[in-house]
Design a protein around this motif. Structure first.
Motif, short mmCIF file in Angstrom:
data_model
loop_
_atom_site.label_atom_id
_atom_site.label_comp_id
_atom_site.label_asym_id
_atom_site.label_seq_id
_atom_site.Cartn_x
_atom_site.Cartn_y
_atom_site.Cartn_z
N MET A 58 0.87 -1.17 0.00
CA MET A 58 0.00 0.00 0.00
C MET A 58 0.90 1.22 0.00
SD MET A 58 -2.97 -0.94 2.71
CE MET A 58 -3.93 0.47 2.23
N TYR A 59 0.65 2.17 -0.88
CA TYR A 59 1.49 3.35 -1.01
C TYR A 59 0.86 4.51 -0.26
CZ TYR A 59 4.14 7.12 -3.10
OH TYR A 59 4.93 8.22 -3.29
N ARG A 60 1.58 5.07 0.71
CA ARG A 60 1.15 6.26 1.43
C ARG A 60 2.34 6.90 2.11
NH1 ARG A 60 -2.12 7.37 -1.73
NH2 ARG A 60 -3.96 6.15 -1.85
N LYS A 61 2.14 7.48 3.30
CA LYS A 61 3.18 8.26 3.98
C LYS A 61 3.51 7.66 5.34
CE LYS A 61 2.87 11.68 0.96
NZ LYS A 61 3.85 12.39 0.25
N LEU A 62 4.79 7.66 5.65
CA LEU A 62 5.28 7.22 6.95
C LEU A 62 5.72 8.47 7.71
CD1 LEU A 62 6.14 4.81 8.77
CD2 LEU A 62 8.36 4.92 7.65
#
Length: 135
Positions: A58-62
């Motif tokens: 899943m592509y998002r922000k850390l």
């Protein structure tokens, strides 16, 4: 026909070079902000069956928040990642990317894919105790 392929190759080379330069500048800005104590959001892809409920990435922000490192997703609650484990860092099939094979202290396994320039910052957010664990 050969001229078209040469033009295409030069275009791809120029695009790849510019994308890596932009990514590198952004990574430096994020690292500087993180050292200054500013909350930074690192774009990455996470695969974690136990915490996210999916096998695939899943592509998002850390980000780092007061209660730990958090993976933020749109329209869903943020997920706190387990920190303090060990990781192996390897190349990705995507150019300019690295993959962390991360094992949390509780035995959970995660895979994180991030830009090469931000691998050290991701390791810092995951609080990997020994830098040799991910180099």
């Amino acid at each position: 026909m050969i001229i078209e392929w040469a033009i295409l190759a030069l275009t791809v080379l120029a695009a790849g070079t510019s994308i890596r330069a932009v990514t590198s500048r952004r990574a430096v800005r994020r690292a500087t902000g993180a050292l200054a104590g500013v909350e930074v959001a690192i774009p990455c892809r996470v695969a974690w069956k136990d915490g996210l409920g999916r096998h695939g990435f899943m592509y998002r922000k850390l980000t780092r928040q007061s209660h730990g490192s958090v993976f933020k997703r749109p329209a869903r609650r943020p997920v706190t990642l387990p920190v303090g484990g060990r990781a192996l860092l390897g190349p990705s099939w995507r150019p300019g990317m690295q993959v962390f094979e991360y094992r949390a202290p509780g035995g959970e396994e995660l895979r994180l894919q991030c830009y090469e320039a931000e691998a050290h910052l991701v390791a810092t957010l995951l609080r990997i105790p020994d830098p040799t664990d991910y180099t």
